[in-house]
Design a protein around this motif. Structure first.
Motif, PDB file in Angstrom:
ATOM      1  N   LEU A 197       0.767  -1.263   0.044  1.00  0.00           N
ATOM      2  CA  LEU A 197      -0.156   0.095   0.004  1.00  0.00           C
ATOM      3  C   LEU A 197       0.819   1.165  -0.105  1.00  0.00           C
ATOM      4  N   ALA A 198       2.005   1.359   0.649  1.00  0.00           N
ATOM      5  CA  ALA A 198       2.912   2.466   0.966  1.00  0.00           C
ATOM      6  C   ALA A 198       3.384   2.697  -0.614  1.00  0.00           C
ATOM      7  N   ALA A 199       3.846   1.463  -1.306  1.00  0.00           N
ATOM      8  CA  ALA A 199       4.136   1.923  -2.821  1.00  0.00           C
ATOM      9  C   ALA A 199       3.261   2.384  -3.639  1.00  0.00           C
ATOM     10  N   TRP A 200       1.967   1.726  -3.411  1.00  0.00           N
ATOM     11  CA  TRP A 200       0.783   2.159  -4.234  1.00  0.00           C
ATOM     12  C   TRP A 200       0.193   3.607  -3.929  1.00  0.00           C
ATOM     13  N   LEU A 201       0.556   3.977  -2.705  1.00  0.00           N
ATOM     14  CA  LEU A 201       0.228   5.575  -2.397  1.00  0.00           C
ATOM     15  C   LEU A 201       1.391   6.485  -3.103  1.00  0.00           C
ATOM     16  N   ALA A 202       2.596   6.064  -3.029  1.00  0.00           N
ATOM     17  CA  ALA A 202       3.408   6.836  -3.666  1.00  0.00           C
ATOM     18  C   ALA A 202       3.304   6.725  -5.282  1.00  0.00           C
ATOM     19  N   VAL A 203       2.768   5.581  -5.587  1.00  0.00           N
ATOM     20  CA  VAL A 203       2.545   5.715  -7.370  1.00  0.00           C
ATOM     21  C   VAL A 203       1.402   6.901  -7.344  1.00  0.00           C
ATOM     22  N   LEU A 204       0.344   6.616  -6.703  1.00  0.00           N
ATOM     23  CA  LEU A 204      -0.781   7.449  -6.964  1.00  0.00           C
ATOM     24  C   LEU A 204      -0.431   9.041  -6.873  1.00  0.00           C
ATOM     25  N   GLU A 205       0.348   9.159  -5.585  1.00  0.00           N
ATOM     26  CA  GLU A 205       0.679  10.887  -5.445  1.00  0.00           C
ATOM     27  C   GLU A 205       1.648  11.091  -6.577  1.00  0.00           C
ATOM     28  N   GLY A 206       2.459  10.182  -7.069  1.00  0.00           N
ATOM     29  CA  GLY A 206       3.274  10.672  -8.338  1.00  0.00           C
ATOM     30  C   GLY A 206       2.341  10.940  -9.615  1.00  0.00           C
ATOM     31  N   LEU A 207       1.269   9.879  -9.662  1.00  0.00           N
ATOM     32  CA  LEU A 207       0.462  10.417 -10.774  1.00  0.00           C
ATOM     33  C   LEU A 207      -0.198  11.653 -10.862  1.00  0.00           C
ATOM     34  N   ARG A 208      -0.769  11.936  -9.465  1.00  0.00           N
ATOM     35  CA  ARG A 208      -1.479  13.164  -9.369  1.00  0.00           C
ATOM     36  C   ARG A 208      -0.597  14.403  -9.810  1.00  0.00           C
ATOM     37  N   LEU A 209       0.706  14.206  -9.272  1.00  0.00           N
ATOM     38  CA  LEU A 209       1.638  15.394  -9.327  1.00  0.00           C
ATOM     39  C   LEU A 209       1.948  15.460 -10.980  1.00  0.00           C
ATOM     40  N   ALA A 210       2.027  14.183 -11.693  1.00  0.00           N
ATOM     41  CA  ALA A 210       2.432  14.366 -13.086  1.00  0.00           C
ATOM     42  C   ALA A 210       1.050  14.711 -13.960  1.00  0.00           C
ATOM     43  N   THR A 211      -0.113  14.187 -13.473  1.00  0.00           N
ATOM     44  CA  THR A 211      -1.092  14.543 -14.346  1.00  0.00           C
ATOM     45  C   THR A 211      -1.958  15.951 -14.001  1.00  0.00           C
ATOM     46  N   GLY A 212      -2.061  16.058 -12.503  1.00  0.00           N
ATOM     47  CA  GLY A 212      -2.787  16.992 -12.065  1.00  0.00           C
ATOM     48  C   GLY A 212      -4.197  16.535 -11.864  1.00  0.00           C
ATOM     49  N   ASP A 213      -4.571  15.404 -12.135  1.00  0.00           N
ATOM     50  CA  ASP A 213      -5.995  14.722 -12.209  1.00  0.00           C
ATOM     51  C   ASP A 213      -6.376  14.531 -10.856  1.00  0.00           C
ATOM     52  N   LEU A 214      -7.436  15.305 -10.189  1.00  0.00           N
ATOM     53  CA  LEU A 214      -7.967  15.100  -8.800  1.00  0.00           C
ATOM     54  C   LEU A 214      -8.360  13.681  -8.621  1.00  0.00           C
ATOM     55  N   ILE A 215      -8.692  12.717  -9.363  1.00  0.00           N
ATOM     56  CA  ILE A 215      -9.149  11.627  -9.169  1.00  0.00           C
ATOM     57  C   ILE A 215      -8.307  10.791  -8.479  1.00  0.00           C
ATOM     58  N   TYR A 216      -6.910  11.094  -8.698  1.00  0.00           N
ATOM     59  CA  TYR A 216      -5.691  10.256  -8.149  1.00  0.00           C
ATOM     60  C   TYR A 216      -5.730  10.617  -6.741  1.00  0.00           C
ATOM     61  N   ARG A 217      -6.147  12.117  -6.416  1.00  0.00           N
ATOM     62  CA  ARG A 217      -6.249  12.511  -5.001  1.00  0.00           C
ATOM     63  C   ARG A 217      -7.266  11.693  -4.047  1.00  0.00           C
ATOM     64  N   ARG A 218      -8.404  11.596  -4.824  1.00  0.00           N
ATOM     65  CA  ARG A 218      -9.550  10.804  -4.164  1.00  0.00           C
ATOM     66  C   ARG A 218      -9.176   9.524  -3.964  1.00  0.00           C
ATOM     67  N   VAL A 219      -8.634   8.833  -5.104  1.00  0.00           N
ATOM     68  CA  VAL A 219      -8.052   7.362  -4.558  1.00  0.00           C
ATOM     69  C   VAL A 219      -7.080   7.271  -3.590  1.00  0.00           C
TER      70      VAL A 219
END
Lengths: 469, 339
Positions: A30-52
């Motif tokens: 999960l820690a790795a998954w959270l890092a991936v999600l945060e990276g995705l949000r940072l890269a795309t700016g898409d707020l759906i990653y933030r919610r997930v």
């Protein structure tokens, strides 16, 4: 099987560690998954990653909390039931496990706090870095556990002084070649466990037609990551097989249920091994395949358990089946993740209900694989606790009686049943409710009380009515 | 008997400090748990729990620091003590689990609240008793053969350890009362002030009883006392004075004095035990030098002692700083929605 203090202590340790490992394995992924999600949000700016992200952060918090509670119990097991082990090899195991405890606390004291509390107080980039460091911290924690266990599997870098086993070369102990294939195997197992859970949760929401945008992220990313990771894991699994063959031939023979030395050796696919008669009561075999798997050619001689003195032979049933179930789970993950990506490519992923059901039902595959893999490794190491150096039967605390361990096992069983009941129900409620609703802020919450951050599922604890679902 | 190396002495010092930190820090939140069981008033209970909620598990960190350091630096002592106190350790862990989850689950539940309340109160009491009994049993001496515990899982059960177990329950309760005097106001503070004289009297009585008991009924328990001589006698005297200080501070309604004096009491009591036990790590069988891991192991683990441990200490201190002052009563986790 005699119910003596040794057997009961083994059952107790197995029970407590099985219960414990579920949580760190999940947490690490999960820690790795959270890092991936945060990276995705940072890269795309898409707020759906933030919610997930916010949703899985809650699950992470509960899982981390359960891991800490069950981990404290583990800290006392080595001395309580395995006194001779602790005394004889404590100067090697103690520092390794000590570093694990200290690493976990350092993690809790620093970046976990930022991830749980500091979203609004630090820059997005720093927050992402904190997520990565938490993921790194959980991996480092597992590093010490695997260093300790790898040393028990293949002891290196030690010296024997006055009957005591003492460290001689720490670099060899901590960074030995066996460790370097076993640690990645565990890391990948943890990542896969979580990837399958994430994909299954996404599938569940799509089937129920709720939280569609978030479910899509989970389904696509879970299956995508699993599809990439499974082949790598198979590679490391193979490397692990080679170390077993080289350093622990008796374990290898047990995993293959090969009682007699054969040339060429056949591969036993399924069997009912019988320890007392030292043979398989029933078996389906493929001729010559055993030689190929172990040695890479079709005619090699492969040694059987008969080569080893009876007192050095491990039990066969658990390593044999544990290994097969683990591999079976790996193949299911491979099939589900690759099929899922084919469907995704043909844009039918979210409309194939049969496949969504399969994905949903494969949520426990990672957990089962982790447990079975560990059972194979640990039972296959028997009759040794430290391979070739100390026998399990000689490692138990000499003062313990059968009734002592029966009593403690019974109490742990009861306590963990309550703990598990509420813990699992709690995680289930969080998963069921899904990512839409925000958590209420909790009074006096600190990073060392991670569970307080996941407060949305009151009824899990027999309390508030769950009005959300 | 082997003379301890400088590294072994360093680690013995680290563990001693960690034990003192643990006893005082976790002592007050366990004590609040013990006192929690003596009241049925819902508002008071919620406020009591709120006063320790931000701190309790940071405090428990120090127990794991003690356990992990003991295993790493003194594996032989770790092995003997875990074997000798198999049952007290089990009871302590069960108590810690129940009181730990009570913090998370209590205020979210109505139907099951009785369970978490009982878990908090009985769990805390169990932890205190198990630790106190283990100390009493150590004072009586731990039988060791071939560097392994040579008694039974219940050999710690004796009148004297039962007495010290009750003593620690009362001692932690005293710390808890002093903590609440410091951290709360109004009705709960008054309630806590009112409990201090009784708890001081209780602790004092148990200490006296234990003293007489060891001299008359249980000569094994007097082994430790006989080792106290010269300047070592100063510590028990200071302990008694600190106990009086708690009482006087509470009488004068000086908020900070009781907690400070209670801490002094526990430090001096610990030093008394230290004088009784030194140079033994497992009284009176395994010395610090005997139990120490070789220097290669102690040196390898040194990084944990000089870098990680101070970091944990700073973190602990930081948390107390963030949650300084009186506990905010609006945010003590009083159940939302009501009964």
């Amino acid at each position: 099987m005699d119910f003596d203090p040794v057997t009961l202590s083994r059952i107790q340790f197995g029970f407590l560690i099985s219960f414990h490992i579920i949580f760190p394995a999940f947490t690490m992924g999960l820690a790795a998954w959270l890092a991936v999600l945060e990276g995705l949000r940072l890269a795309t700016g898409d707020l759906i990653y933030r919610r997930v992200f916010e949703f899985w952060l809650k699950i992470f918090a509960v899982s981390f909390g359960m891991g800490v509670v069950t981990g404290i119990v583990m800290a006392f097991q080595f001395g309580a039931n395995w006194g001779v082990l602790a005394e004889r090899v404590g100067s090697i195991q103690g520092p390794l496990l000590g570093y694990e405890s200290f690493t976990a606390f350092m993690l809790e004291a620093s970046f976990l706090g930022v991830v749980l509390l500091g979203r609004d107080r630090v820059s997005p980039l720093f927050y992402f870095v904190a997520c990565c460091l938490v993921a790194l911290g959980t991996m480092l924690s597992s590093f010490w556990i695997l260093a300790n266990n790898s040393w028990m599997q293949v002891p290196v870098g030690h010296a024997v002084v006055d009957g005591k086993i003492v460290p001689a070369d720490w670099r060899e102990i901590v960074l030995g070649p066996v460790m370097m294939v076993r640690w990645p195997h565990m890391l990948l197992a943890a990542f896969l466990t979580t990837a399958m859970c994430v994909a299954a949760t996404g599938a569940w929401y799509v089937l129920r037609d709720v939280h569609r945008p978030a479910a899509r992220v989970m389904l696509h990313w879970g299956l995508g990551l699993a599809a990439v990771l499974v082949p790598i894991q198979i590679l490391f699994g193979h490397e692990n097989g080679l170390y077993v063959l080289k350093h622990q031939p008796a374990k290898f023979a047990a995993i293959e249920a090969r009682w007699k030395t054969q040339q060429p050796a056949s591969e036993v696919l399924v069997a009912l091994p019988d320890q007392a008669q030292q043979k398989n009561l029933f078996a389906i075999e493929v001729p010559r395949l055993g030689s190929f798997i172990a040695s890479g050619n079709w005619t090699a001689k492969e040694i059987g358990l008969e080569t080893f003195p009876p007192e050095d032979r491990p039990p066969v049933f658990i390593p044999f089946w544990g290994f097969r179930i683990m591999v079976g789970m790996g193949l299911i993950m491979l099939g589900v993740s690759w099929l899922g990506n084919v469907l995704r490519w043909r844009r039918r992923l979210e409309t194939s209900r049969w496949f969504l059901w399969i994905t949903f039902l494969s949520f426990p595959t990672g957990f089962i694989a982790v447990l079975c893999g560990w059972y194979t490794a640990e039972v296959g190491r028997q009759p040794w606790v430290v391979y070739g150096l100390l026998r399990t039967k000689d490692a138990v605390t000499p003062s313990l009686t059968t009734s002592d361990v029966l009593l403690s096992l019974g109490i742990y069983g009861l306590v963990y049943a309550v703990l598990a009941g509420f813990g699992f129900l709690y995680i289930y409620k969080l998963l069921r409710r899904g990512p839409e609703e925000g958590a209420e802020p909790i009074p006096n919450a600190t990073p060392s009380r991670p569970m307080a951050f996941a407060d949305t599922a009151g009824s899990a604890t027999g309390g508030r009515v769950d009005e959300g679902s | 008997m082997v003379d301890p190396s400088p590294l072994a002495l360093f680690w013995a010092g680290v563990i001693a400090l960690a034990i003192v930190a643990y006893v005082i820090l976790d002592g007050f939140d366990i004590g609040v748990g013990v006192l929690f069981g003596t009241t049925r008033d819902e508002a008071r209970r919620a406020e009591m729990m709120g006063s320790v909620a931000p701190f309790w598990d940071g405090n428990e960190t120090w127990l794991v620091v003690v356990g992990a350091s003991l295993f790493a630096a003194f594996p032989a002592a770790y092995a003997v003590l875990m074997g000798a106190f198999y049952m007290p350790v089990l009871l302590m862990l069960v108590g810690l689990i129940f009181r730990g989850v009570a913090f998370e689950f209590r205020y979210r539940s109505h139907r099951m609240r009785w369970l978490w309340d009982a878990g908090f109160a009985y769990g805390s009491t169990l932890v205190a008793f198990a630790q106190g009994a283990a100390v009493g049993a150590m004072m009586r001496g731990v039988p060791v053969e071939n560097m392994q515990f040579a008694g039974g899982a219940f050999s710690w059960v004796h009148g004297f350890p039962v007495l010290t177990g009750i003593g620690l329950v009362l001692g932690y309760a005293l710390l808890g009362a002093c903590w609440m005097v410091l951290k709360t106001e109004g009705a709960l503070q008054a309630w806590s002030y009112a409990r201090i004289p009784w708890l001081v009297a209780g602790v004092f009585m148990i200490l006296g009883l234990a003293f007489v008991w060891s001299l008359t009924i249980d000569p094994d328990a007097a082994q430790g006392a006989r080792r106290l001589s010269g300047w070592g006698v100063a510590f028990p005297i200071l302990s008694v004075l600190a106990l009086l200080g708690v009482l006087l501070g509470a009488r004068a309604r000086r908020e900070t004095v009781p907690m400070a004096m209670a801490a002094v009491f526990f430090v001096t009591a610990f030093l008394t035990l230290g004088v009784m036990f030194w140079p033994y790590m497992v009284p009176y069988a395994v010395t610090v030098g005997d139990a120490a891991a070789p220097d290669q192991a102690l040196g390898f683990f040194l990084f944990a002692g000089v870098v990680v441990l101070p970091l944990i200490a700073v973190y602990t201190a930081g948390k107390y700083w963030i949650f300084r002052g009186k506990t905010d009563r609006g945010h003590v986790g009083v159940a939302r929605g009501g009964r």
